[in-house]
Design an enzyme around this catalytic site. Structure first.
Site, PDB file in Angstrom:
ATOM      1  N   PHE A 123      46.133  60.644  29.273  1.00 21.27           N
ATOM      2  CA  PHE A 123      47.065  60.435  28.154  1.00 21.27           C
ATOM      3  C   PHE A 123      47.723  61.746  27.720  1.00 21.27           C
ATOM      4  O   PHE A 123      48.121  61.890  26.559  1.00 21.27           O
ATOM      5  CB  PHE A 123      46.376  59.772  26.957  1.00 21.27           C
ATOM      6  N   TYR A 159      41.516  48.888  37.270  1.00 24.92           N
ATOM      7  CA  TYR A 159      42.964  49.047  37.123  1.00 24.92           C
ATOM      8  C   TYR A 159      43.622  47.909  37.910  1.00 24.92           C
ATOM      9  O   TYR A 159      43.796  47.996  39.134  1.00 24.92           O
ATOM     10  CB  TYR A 159      43.437  50.382  37.679  1.00 24.92           C
ATOM     11  N   GLY A 193      49.739  60.554  24.802  1.00 22.23           N
ATOM     12  CA  GLY A 193      49.151  60.975  23.529  1.00 22.23           C
ATOM     13  C   GLY A 193      48.511  59.823  22.780  1.00 22.23           C
ATOM     14  O   GLY A 193      47.843  58.970  23.383  1.00 22.23           O
ATOM     15  N   PRO A 194      48.724  59.736  21.466  1.00 20.63           N
ATOM     16  CA  PRO A 194      48.091  58.684  20.666  1.00 20.63           C
ATOM     17  C   PRO A 194      48.530  57.271  21.048  1.00 20.63           C
ATOM     18  O   PRO A 194      47.873  56.303  20.666  1.00 20.63           O
ATOM     19  CB  PRO A 194      48.524  59.019  19.232  1.00 20.63           C
TER      20      PRO A 194
END
Length: 281
Positions: A205, A57, A209-210
């Protein structure tokens, strides 16, 4: 002020943590690191005792592919913010992407040790790049490092149940980190299966999400918006609350580099959804 314990507690192996944790991936984009350091300290002040990070990260570039200036590592920002670390804090990290050999994996572990400034990592998740196939050779490397005292607990990331069982035959698996959200639900059956095995499920996520690394969107399903209005919270908070409602073994790690979003994420742990609302979602 709502604190992280509003979401209740869960277990990571034999350690009890608040179910609302913190993900550090989004700490690194700002060249001014003072904000990121304040966010990490505020998270702990609000009761967060489970922080997810990784040596990969980093900005500029990194998994987010953003930023400019000198490299900024989430692990080093956490170290600057919190070292010496509170005794109750669990720092979870990930290794594995781009590791082609046992020496690569060992190097990843030692990099995390160095950047976090610790002699033993609390929890190391083997990050798999494909869902399927054997992980035994790579997981044995981490199990050996655990036996050497460099790692306390082991987990998996982006794993299937078959891979969990394969790894568990080598060394105890305390958690599985997979992408999972109200609109990203390929692991619906995995959550209870892990609970039956005494393994925590740590979704990432949950808010994005997507969109994944692209982050949170304002494009929400109408049911999410309607329920948010009912509770007087944001749609992002409803998404996070839904995630926490999926099982007592679910430990959420929403990430942000914004102080206001941090407070909103933690406050989502106090949102209690009804059976009808969960069905609508």
């Amino acid at each position: 002020m709502i604190r992280a314990d509003a979401a209740g507690v869960g277990k990571l192996g034999d350690r009890v943590v608040n179910r609302l944790g913190f993900g550090s991936m989004r700490l690194t984009p700002r060249a001014d690191t003072s904000v990121a350091i304040k966010v990490v300290r505020a998270a702990v002040e609000l009761g967060v005792d489970h922080i997810d990070t990784a040596a990969f990260y980093v900005s500029p570039g990194g998994v987010l592919d953003v930023g400019e200036g000198a490299p900024r590592y989430a692990t080093e920002l956490i170290r600057k913010a919190l070292h010496p670390y509170p005794r109750e804090l669990v720092l979870a990290t990930k290794v594995g992407p781009w590791a082609e050999t046992a020496d690569d994996l060992r190097a990843h572990v030692h990099e995390n040790l160095r950047r976090l400034g610790v002699e033993r990592l609390d929890l190391v998740n083997l990050r798999l790049t494909g869902r399927g196939g054997s992980l035994a050779e790579r997981f044995r490397v981490l199990a050996d490092l655990r036996a050497e005292g460099l790692i306390r607990d082991l987990g998996l990331s982006n794993a299937t149940l078959d891979q969990v069982d394969e790894a568990s035959a080598i060394a105890p698996v305390v958690c599985v980190q997979n992408s999972y959200a109200v609109d990203l639900r390929r692991d619906d059956d995995l959550v209870p299966a892990l609970a039956a095995r005494g393994i925590a499920f740590v979704p990432f996520f949950a808010i994005a999400g997507p969109r994944r690394e692209d982050g949170a969107s304002d494009d929400h399903d109408e049911a999410v918006r309607r329920i948010a209005r009912t509770h007087g919270v944001t749609p992002h908070q409803i998404r996070l609350a839904w995630t926490l409602h999926q099982g007592p073994n679910v430990l959420a790690i929403p990430g942000t580099g914004d102080p206001r979003h941090l407070r909103e994420n933690i406050a989502a742990g106090a949102v209690r959804l009804t059976a009808d609302e969960l069905a609508a979602l």
